[in-house]
Structure formats: structure tokens, C-alpha cells
Design a protein around this motif. Structure first.
Motif, PDB file in Angstrom:
ATOM      1  N   TYR A 176      24.782   8.258 -31.495  1.00  0.00           N
ATOM      2  CA  TYR A 176      23.732   7.371 -31.994  1.00  0.00           C
ATOM      3  C   TYR A 176      23.296   6.474 -30.839  1.00  0.00           C
ATOM      4  O   TYR A 176      24.136   5.813 -30.217  1.00  0.00           O
ATOM      5  N   LYS A 223      20.921  11.065 -32.238  1.00  0.00           N
ATOM      6  CA  LYS A 223      19.933  10.400 -33.080  1.00  0.00           C
ATOM      7  C   LYS A 223      19.604   9.042 -32.478  1.00  0.00           C
ATOM      8  O   LYS A 223      20.502   8.324 -32.012  1.00  0.00           O
ATOM      9  N   PHE A 265      17.543   5.182 -32.813  1.00  0.00           N
ATOM     10  CA  PHE A 265      17.066   4.198 -33.777  1.00  0.00           C
ATOM     11  C   PHE A 265      16.449   3.028 -33.024  1.00  0.00           C
ATOM     12  O   PHE A 265      17.017   2.567 -32.025  1.00  0.00           O
ATOM     13  N   ASP A 282      17.807  -0.256 -38.595  1.00  0.00           N
ATOM     14  CA  ASP A 282      17.482   1.148 -38.864  1.00  0.00           C
ATOM     15  C   ASP A 282      18.730   2.015 -38.762  1.00  0.00           C
ATOM     16  O   ASP A 282      18.960   2.899 -39.590  1.00  0.00           O
ATOM     17  N   SER A 319      21.156   1.418 -41.802  1.00  0.00           N
ATOM     18  CA  SER A 319      20.741   2.024 -43.067  1.00  0.00           C
ATOM     19  C   SER A 319      20.979   3.528 -43.095  1.00  0.00           C
ATOM     20  O   SER A 319      21.090   4.131 -44.165  1.00  0.00           O
ATOM     21  N   ASP A 320      21.071   4.139 -41.927  1.00  0.00           N
ATOM     22  CA  ASP A 320      21.270   5.595 -41.851  1.00  0.00           C
ATOM     23  C   ASP A 320      22.733   5.991 -41.661  1.00  0.00           C
ATOM     24  O   ASP A 320      23.147   7.076 -42.052  1.00  0.00           O
TER      25      ASP A 320
END
Length: 425
Positions: free
Chosen positions: A371, A388, A390, A395, A398-399
């Protein structure tokens, strides 16, 4: 008021303070100014809260004999610190560098305190205010002072040297940190070696990494120095035994197992060992000191939460330290691994390029899950399903779904406050 007179008043006080919220009885308050505050306004409150004297530089706030008017409070603080340093006449060891300053300072303090009464920089109070405060926290019982120096522009280390007047010095390394201020890696080297320039000019002693070609070349004509090396027999030999995950080293016939993770901490340990040896501390006591040291304040901390193991290194980050941490993490034998990285700050025009390099490194290392959090990392392209990005911490939060049986590396600049992730795991 002259500095020698102010120093006599200072000796009547228990400590120096710059924050009325933290005033202690019988302290000396310095009414510093900032872009959003004026300490003069709080001088009277400081006295009410227990300060013995308040140093101010605006006449309208001079309400009693306990409020002492000077031309410039910050300059007076710095001058008083230098005067006090000369008054104590104790050896001062200063260190700087791009990465590992605070950890190295803590290690050196842990080792030297085995034999001496030491005072060292608290946390990372290593700037034009922190260095004076460190010097003023020393007293007649102090036998060695250890002063960390930080900088993000040319001439800052030089300025701090004139305040602290170090007798000994060490530079941890030169990396891609504060590029916005230094301009380039060449600027970093120039800025950090201002410590060596001061020590050479004043014929003081230098400790150095003899496996660092930059330091070797800079110090080649200088004699008053002591170095460590893994490979060169004409320097004090320290061997890296292992770093999976804790760094293990060998000195003479002793094996030292630290509580620090990552090969990048090897030279930090070496500096503490070398300086301990120089000050005639028994190798067994050096071993005891290093093995007793536990990292804190989000620096290379290992935290177990449930069945997850977390490597929390969220105090600071730059491209050099980020690359070292990722490479070391990838080499761990743990089965399930995850990285959560936050933006690196103060990179100026190099920011986009350096964040992309780290994003590509994450992909190339083949870590199971990654991340990347923050506006800079969000702009990067990785072309990988397991990476990923963000734009904000909110953000990401929340994921994010808490993993299980996973080793997690968390690293980012201080402003990202990635230690907040611990609440999500």
C-alpha cells in the motif's frame, strides 16, 4: 544584560523552558517567537506557573525584576548555551548525517553511560533551538555531552558547530534527504561535512566509517581520526554476522545481538562500538549496553499485534532509508509480507522521480501486498496488481482490511503519521 550575568542567574535555575504549558518550578523561560506565536505574550504566565526568570525581547512585557529584557531572545539562548558549554569545559561529541542520527546518538549514549555521566540530545531536538537546549541541560556532574545536529540547508551544521564547539564528531552517512533544501546529493555531502570541516580546522578528533569512500576521501590528509571497517585491517574491525531480522555483529571475540533490525543499522552499531573503545570502555560493557538498547518513538520498533508482526519505522523517511528498509524487508524469511509506505517529504523537484523509483522497487522486490499512501505515491505508476495507491490516509483506512499471520513494514515521513495504522490492525 551581559551573558556572564545572565549565566549566573541561569545557574540558580533547575532547567530552561520555552513552553509555558510545560513550565517546571524554578526554571528559566525563554520567550521565543515563531511564525504563529510570540513567546513574550506568555512571559508573565510562565512566571505565575513557576518560572524563576523570563527572558523577553519586547519592553512592554517587562513587568518585574524577574522579566529580563534582551535584544533578541533566540540569539541570547544560543549565546548562553555556548557560554555554558565553555563554563563546563567537558568534552562534546557531535554527530550528523542523512539517516540514523538519532538511533546512533542513542546507541553512543547507552555505551558511554556505562562509564561516564552523559547527557545527550533529547529525542531529535537537533536544530538551532534544540542544540542550545541540549547544552543547557548539562551541568557540573556531566562528564561527556552528546549533541545531535540536524540540517536541511547549507551552513546550518557550521552554525551549530559554533554553538556547541564539539571536540569529537561523527557523520552517519550521506543520503537523499532534504533535497529540497540542499539541492542535490552533492549539496547534502557539502552540508553534512561542515562538521568535519569544523573539527579539522580546530584539530579535533573525528570518528568515521572507513568503508565509506566519501568519508575516506574527505579525511585522507587528516591524521586526528579513528575509523571502523569490515574489510580493512588497519582500522578497528567489526563484522556483520546477521540481520534477519536483528543485527548481530562481532567485535574481537564477542558476538553482540542488538534489538535493531536491518543491515542499515550495522554502521550505527559500529559507531557506538568504536567510540566506546576509544573511551576505553570494556568490550563486555559495550556488549551489555548495546544489547540493552530498545528502539522507540516509531524507529525500527517490532510490535506484535494478534498474530501479526509489525516493523514500525514511521518516524522519518527519505529515498535512501526507504530503499534500505525495503531491501532488508524483502530478504526476511517470513512467509507473508506486506508493506505500507507513506510519502517522503522535502524532496523538492526530485519528489516525483524519487517516489516513482520507490514504487518500482516495491514491484521489483515481489512483495505479496503493498500500500502506497499519500499524494506523491498516488501519482506513481506500478502496473502491478499487488500495489495499491491512495491519495490520503483516510482513503487508505477505508479500504484497508487487517491481515493475519503477516509481517508488516510501515514506513513514511513524520508528517504522514503512519503509526495511526496500528489502530487498524
Amino acid at each position: 544584560m551581559k551573558i556572564d550575568q545572565l549565566h549566573q542567574l541561569f545557574l540558580q535555575c533547575e532547567k530552561v523552558n520555552t513552553d509555558t504549558r510545560k513550565i517546571e518550578q524554578n526554571s528559566m523561560f525563554f520567550a521565543l517567537k515563531g511564525s504563529n506565536f510570540n513567546g513574550n505574550v506568555f512571559a508573565n504566565q510562565a512566571l505565575k506557573n513557576g518560572a524563576k526568570y523570563a527572558i523577553i525581547d519586547e519592553e512592554e512585557y517587562q513587568t518585574s525584576n524577574a522579566t529580563i529584557l534582551v535584544e533578541d531572545v533566540l540569539l541570547t539562548l544560543q549565546q548562553l548555551a555556548t557560554y555554558h558549554r565553555d563554563y563546563l569545559k567537558i568534552p562534546i561529541l557531535s554527530l550528523t548525517g542523512s539517516n540514523g542520527k538519532t538511533t546512533t546518538k542513542e546507541l553512543i549514549n547507552t555505551v558511554l553511560s556505562k562509564k561516564f555521566k552523559t547527557v545527550s540530545t533529547f529525542g531529535n531536538l537537533n536544530n538551532h533551538i534544540g542544540v542550545p537546549l541540549t547544552l543547557l541541560s548539562m551541568n557540573k556532574e556531566t562528564e561527556i555531552g552528546i549533541v545531535e545536529m540536524g540540517a536541511n540547508h547549507i551552513k546550518e551544521i557550521e552554525f551549530l558547530c559554533h554553538i556547541a564547539k564539539p571536540d569529537y564528531g561523527y557523520i552517519t552517512n550521506f543520503g537523499k534527504a532534504h533535497l529540497e533544501g540542499f539541492g542535490s546529493i552533492e549539496g547534502v555531502i557539502k552540508g553534512k561535512t561542515e562538521l568535519y570541516d569544523y573539527l579539522i580546522k580546530n584539530d579535533k578528533h573525528i570518528f568515521f566509517n572507513a568503508d565509506d569512500d566519501i568519508q575516506v576521501n574527505k579525511l585522507s590528509p587528516y591524521i586526528n581520526k579513528t575509523g571502523f571497517s569490515q574489510l580493512k585491517s588497519d582500522y578497528y574491525t567489526i563484522k556483520l554476522i546477521d540481520a534477519k531480522p536483528f543485527v548481530k555483529i562481532k567485535i574481537e571475540d564477542l558476538i553482540i545481538t542488538s534489538n535493531l533490525i536491518g543491515k542499515y543499522n550495522f554502521t550505527n552499531l559500529c559507531a557506538a562500538v568504536l567510540i566506546g573503545k576509544y573511551f576505553n570502555i570494556d568490550p563486555k560493557e559495550i556488549k551489555e549496553g548495546i544489547e540493552s538498547y530498545l528502539p522507540k518513538n516509531n524507529r525500527s520498533q517490532i510490535i506484535n499485534k494478534g498474530n501479526n508482526k509489525i516493523i514500525l519505522d514511521a518516524y522519518n523517511a527519505n529515498p535512501t532509508s526507504m530503499e534500505a528498509a525495503l531491501t532488508n524487508f524483502a530478504n526476511l524469511n517470513d512467509k507473508n509480507k506486506m508493506v505500507i509506505l507513506g510519502d517522503m517529504f522535502e524532496l523538492g523537484n526530485e519528489s516525483e522521480k524519487e517516489h516513482q523509483i520507490i514504487s518500482q522497487l516495491v514491484k521489483n522486490l515481489g512483495l505479496e501486498t503493498a500500500y502506497l499512501v499519500g499524494e506523491n505515491f498516488h501519482k506513481t505508476k506500478s502496473n502491478s496488481n499487488f500495489v495499491k495507491t491512495f491519495k490520503s490516509f483516510e482513503d487508505f483506512k477505508s479500504d484497508f482490511k487487517s491481515p493475519s499471520h503477516t509481517t508488516i513494514l510501515i514506513k513514511g515521513s513524520r508528517g504522514m503519521a503512519l503509526e495511526r495504522i496500528l489502530e487498524c490492525i
